[in-house]
Design a protein around this motif. Structure first.
Motif, PDB file in Angstrom:
ATOM      1  N   ASN A 229       0.838  -1.195   0.000  1.00 31.94           N
ATOM      2  CA  ASN A 229       0.000   0.000   0.000  1.00 31.94           C
ATOM      3  C   ASN A 229       0.879   1.253   0.000  1.00 31.94           C
ATOM      4  O   ASN A 229       0.668   2.199   0.762  1.00 31.94           O
ATOM      5  N   ARG A 250       0.524  -0.646  -4.433  1.00 30.54           N
ATOM      6  CA  ARG A 250      -0.410   0.241  -3.747  1.00 30.54           C
ATOM      7  C   ARG A 250      -1.748  -0.402  -3.398  1.00 30.54           C
ATOM      8  O   ARG A 250      -2.085  -0.539  -2.243  1.00 30.54           O
ATOM      9  N   ILE A 251      -2.536  -0.763  -4.401  1.00 31.83           N
ATOM     10  CA  ILE A 251      -3.861  -1.340  -4.150  1.00 31.83           C
ATOM     11  C   ILE A 251      -3.848  -2.785  -4.626  1.00 31.83           C
ATOM     12  O   ILE A 251      -3.543  -3.068  -5.779  1.00 31.83           O
ATOM     13  N   GLN A 263      -7.687   0.647   0.801  1.00 34.03           N
ATOM     14  CA  GLN A 263      -6.330   1.039   1.175  1.00 34.03           C
ATOM     15  C   GLN A 263      -5.872   0.275   2.410  1.00 34.03           C
ATOM     16  O   GLN A 263      -4.769  -0.280   2.456  1.00 34.03           O
ATOM     17  N   SER A 266      -5.291  -3.378   1.707  1.00 34.20           N
ATOM     18  CA  SER A 266      -4.024  -3.606   1.010  1.00 34.20           C
ATOM     19  C   SER A 266      -2.846  -3.530   1.976  1.00 34.20           C
ATOM     20  O   SER A 266      -1.888  -4.308   1.866  1.00 34.20           O
ATOM     21  N   HIS A 267      -2.913  -2.603   2.913  1.00 35.76           N
ATOM     22  CA  HIS A 267      -1.841  -2.433   3.902  1.00 35.76           C
ATOM     23  C   HIS A 267      -1.691  -3.681   4.770  1.00 35.76           C
ATOM     24  O   HIS A 267      -0.585  -4.130   5.073  1.00 35.76           O
TER      25      HIS A 267
END
Length: 370
Positions: A229, A250-251, A263, A266-267
């Motif tokens: 992310n 990122r995503i 978001q 994804s993190h």
């Protein structure tokens, strides 16, 4: 207020948010996206936030920074007041040592970090030293959590230094941290008299992180970073000796379109990629690619070079940026008998339930002490 200040406020809002939709496995209610911080119960307000002094040499041991050893299917809290504790513990000197550090709103036995812990346990080749600093990183105290990282690193540095004196070899110690925990891994190097061996950073946190606490490749002999992310909850650009941009960094594609914060989803998913890398049959290679994350996910368009294993198996001599592309959640079992962890499945396909039933009790009941 400038646009940067507004962005910071929005980021803090989303990090502190705990209202998340639910999905259900047959017979087992779960929250989507690895529980996304477990619906962390907290009656705290900002007035309850604790700020530890970072320059107090008498701070350690800190009762709010606990250490727990997992090895040989056993769990043992560390007694820091006992000088010969290591000799009498369940520590296995024949195994490699992993220092595992959770992020904001985490703890010793909370998701998502315990997915990685359980994968190390399932592999069977490691002593896992878990750092539990959850009392210094409770919601809604994200700013305090960032501030407290240095105090946590100081006490952790003193702890592993004492283990070194007691006979634990630190020349092969690997620190694995998720989110804020990744930066704590880096900060430890400032409080030990030996060179940190290796750091694996699972989407190191970005909001409110400044240069004096940010993880860099100078923190250890090898710093390997998994970006899921980058540029939002996670750091962007080159951070380590090796940076892996997963699905552009990122995503994650399986987080899009779901009734969740894509978001944050994804993190969190960086932990499943790390867990997957601990299973020999699931290890994946990454191709050399552009120097920065996030990058456009373009399968088949990579730089010329030799692919490397991502995660636990990344060579210590590797360097550069590498890309991985995958549309299916990592470490999610697709059918009965598959290796994986149902908690790494974003949704609840029916094929996952037999996989749960086929797991032994140790793997199925991950929230109980071993």
């Amino acid at each position: 207020m400038n646009s940067f200040g507004l962005c910071v406020i929005l980021v803090i809002y989303y990090i502190n948010r705990v209202v998340i939709s639910q999905v259900t496995l047959p017979g087992q209610p779960v929250k989507d996206a690895l529980f996304l911080h477990n619906f962390v119960p907290s009656n705290n307000t900002l007035k309850d936030c604790v700020f530890r002094p970072s320059n107090d040499k008498d701070l350690c041991p800190d009762p709010d920074v606990r250490f727990v050893l997992y090895t040989n299917d056993k769990r043992q809290p560390v007694d820091q007041g006992q000088t010969d504790w290591l000799r009498q513990s369940v520590w296995d000197p024949l195994k490699e040592n992993i220092l595992l550090i959770h992020g904001y709103a985490g703890g010793e036995d909370t998701l998502p970090i315990n997915v990685v812990r359980d994968a190390y346990m399932r592999n069977g080749s490691y002593n896992i030293w878990m750092v539990d600093w959850g009392a210094l990183g409770e919601p809604p105290c994200y700013r305090a959590s960032v501030h407290n990282m240095r105090a946590v690193a100081r006490c952790t540095g003193e702890f592993i230094s004492s283990l070194r004196i007691a006979g634990l070899p630190t020349e092969k110690l690997t620190c694995v941290g998720h989110s804020l925990g990744a930066h704590v891994c880096g900060l430890i190097s400032q409080f030990v008299l030996f060179r940190m061996h290796r750091i694996v950073a699972l989407d190191p946190a970005r909001p409110l992180i400044t240069n004096n606490v940010r993880l860099t490749n100078g923190a250890a002999n090898a710093v390997h970073v998994l970006h899921t992310n980058a540029g939002h909850y996670g750091e962007s650009g080159r951070t380590g000796h090796v940076d892996f941009c997963i699905n552009g960094g990122r995503i994650q594609p399986y987080c899009e379109g779901a009734d969740i914060d894509a978001q944050l989803c994804s993190h969190v998913w960086a932990v499943c990629y790390m867990a997957e890398s601990l299973m020999p049959s699931l290890r994946r290679k990454a191709e050399p690619c552009s120097r920065r994350c996030p990058s456009a996910p373009r399968p088949g368009v990579n730089r010329v070079g030799i692919p490397v294993l991502m995660g636990q198996g990344t060579p210590l001599t590797a360097s550069g940026s590498y890309c991985v592309h995958d549309d299916y959640p990592p470490y999610c079992p697709r059918k009965q008998g598959d290796i994986g962890d149902p908690r790494c499945c974003l949704k609840a396909p029916e094929i996952v339930q037999p996989a749960i039933e086929s797991m032994d009790p140790q793997e199925r009941t991950t929230s109980n002490a071993v």
